[in-house]
Design a protein around this motif. Sequence first.
Motif, PDB file in Angstrom:
ATOM      1  N   GLY A  24       0.814  -1.213   0.000  1.00 39.00           N
ATOM      2  CA  GLY A  24       0.000   0.000   0.000  1.00 39.00           C
ATOM      3  C   GLY A  24       0.844   1.258   0.000  1.00 39.00           C
ATOM      4  N   CYS A  25       0.507   2.204   0.890  1.00 35.49           N
ATOM      5  CA  CYS A  25       1.231   3.475   0.989  1.00 35.49           C
ATOM      6  C   CYS A  25       2.685   3.287   1.392  1.00 35.49           C
ATOM      7  CB  CYS A  25       0.551   4.397   1.997  1.00 35.49           C
ATOM      8  SG  CYS A  25      -0.950   5.144   1.386  1.00 35.49           S
ATOM      9  N   VAL A  26       2.946   2.278   2.217  1.00 38.17           N
ATOM     10  CA  VAL A  26       4.321   2.024   2.651  1.00 38.17           C
ATOM     11  C   VAL A  26       5.189   1.702   1.439  1.00 38.17           C
ATOM     12  CG1 VAL A  26       5.787   0.500   4.036  1.00 38.17           C
ATOM     13  CG2 VAL A  26       3.607   1.293   4.946  1.00 38.17           C
ATOM     14  N   GLY A  27       4.637   0.987   0.474  1.00 32.53           N
ATOM     15  CA  GLY A  27       5.376   0.690  -0.750  1.00 32.53           C
ATOM     16  C   GLY A  27       5.708   1.951  -1.524  1.00 32.53           C
ATOM     17  N   ILE A  28       4.743   2.860  -1.591  1.00 33.01           N
ATOM     18  CA  ILE A  28       4.970   4.137  -2.287  1.00 33.01           C
ATOM     19  C   ILE A  28       6.042   4.941  -1.566  1.00 33.01           C
ATOM     20  CG2 ILE A  28       3.910   6.355  -2.896  1.00 33.01           C
ATOM     21  CD1 ILE A  28       1.253   4.772  -3.280  1.00 33.01           C
ATOM     22  N   SER A  37       8.402   3.844   0.445  1.00 34.87           N
ATOM     23  CA  SER A  37       9.691   3.168   0.292  1.00 34.87           C
ATOM     24  C   SER A  37      10.297   3.461  -1.072  1.00 34.87           C
ATOM     25  CB  SER A  37       9.501   1.660   0.482  1.00 34.87           C
ATOM     26  OG  SER A  37      10.702   0.987   0.278  1.00 34.87           O
ATOM     27  N   LYS A  38       9.463   3.398  -2.112  1.00 36.35           N
ATOM     28  CA  LYS A  38       9.940   3.687  -3.466  1.00 36.35           C
ATOM     29  C   LYS A  38      10.445   5.129  -3.572  1.00 36.35           C
ATOM     30  CE  LYS A  38       8.288   2.791  -8.151  1.00 36.35           C
ATOM     31  NZ  LYS A  38       7.113   2.411  -8.935  1.00 36.35           N
ATOM     32  N   LEU A  39       9.721   6.065  -2.973  1.00 36.87           N
ATOM     33  CA  LEU A  39      10.135   7.469  -3.002  1.00 36.87           C
ATOM     34  C   LEU A  39      11.425   7.688  -2.212  1.00 36.87           C
ATOM     35  CD1 LEU A  39       6.666   9.229  -2.633  1.00 36.87           C
ATOM     36  CD2 LEU A  39       8.126   9.189  -4.666  1.00 36.87           C
ATOM     37  N   GLU A  40      11.563   7.003  -1.080  1.00 38.83           N
ATOM     38  CA  GLU A  40      12.805   7.114  -0.302  1.00 38.83           C
ATOM     39  C   GLU A  40      14.000   6.608  -1.103  1.00 38.83           C
ATOM     40  OE1 GLU A  40      11.820   4.979   3.288  1.00 38.83           O
ATOM     41  OE2 GLU A  40      11.286   6.839   4.329  1.00 38.83           O
ATOM     42  N   THR A  41      13.802   5.524  -1.838  1.00 38.84           N
ATOM     43  CA  THR A  41      14.871   4.985  -2.690  1.00 38.84           C
ATOM     44  C   THR A  41      15.236   6.004  -3.771  1.00 38.84           C
ATOM     45  OG1 THR A  41      14.130   2.722  -2.290  1.00 38.84           O
ATOM     46  CG2 THR A  41      15.505   3.081  -4.227  1.00 38.84           C
ATOM     47  N   GLN A  42      14.227   6.617  -4.380  1.00 37.72           N
ATOM     48  CA  GLN A  42      14.485   7.639  -5.404  1.00 37.72           C
ATOM     49  C   GLN A  42      15.237   8.821  -4.816  1.00 37.72           C
ATOM     50  OE1 GLN A  42      10.573   8.507  -6.978  1.00 37.72           O
ATOM     51  NE2 GLN A  42      10.800   7.013  -8.621  1.00 37.72           N
ATOM     52  N   VAL A  43      14.877   9.246  -3.605  1.00 36.59           N
ATOM     53  CA  VAL A  43      15.567  10.364  -2.958  1.00 36.59           C
ATOM     54  C   VAL A  43      17.031  10.013  -2.735  1.00 36.59           C
ATOM     55  CG1 VAL A  43      15.754  11.679  -0.797  1.00 36.59           C
ATOM     56  CG2 VAL A  43      13.524  11.406  -1.884  1.00 36.59           C
TER      57      VAL A  43
END
Length: 123
Positions: A81-85, A87-93
């Motif tokens: 869910g939101c945690v996946g989003i 996590s993905k954004l943190e990786t991009q950062v």
Amino acid sequence: MGGTSSPCASCKLLRRRCSPDCIFAPYFPSNDLCKFAMVHKVFGCSNITKILKNVPVEQRGDAVRSLVYEANARIRNPVYGCVGIISKLETQVLELQMQLAVVEEEILSIKMQQEFIFTNGGT
């Protein structure tokens, strides 16, 4: 919103009469059935009702927006869910921070080369 006007999306989807004090009516208008259907699929009617009743009236709009966002994320990614989003954004950062560090290093190197050329007269 309930009563004589068209039923809210919740009452329409659940095929029930929309009362004038329907808790869903202000947040799930009759022309936006998809939004309620998505939230209903993920959370269920009784949970949505409990959540809205436990939130002050002035914050219910924000609560509904959060429920819609989380439901959308859960439908797209049922496990995270939101945690996946997030996590993905943190990786991009982190990736962008590394790229920025490389570019800053290159800029510093170019500045040092230019300074060396300037102080040594181009030789």
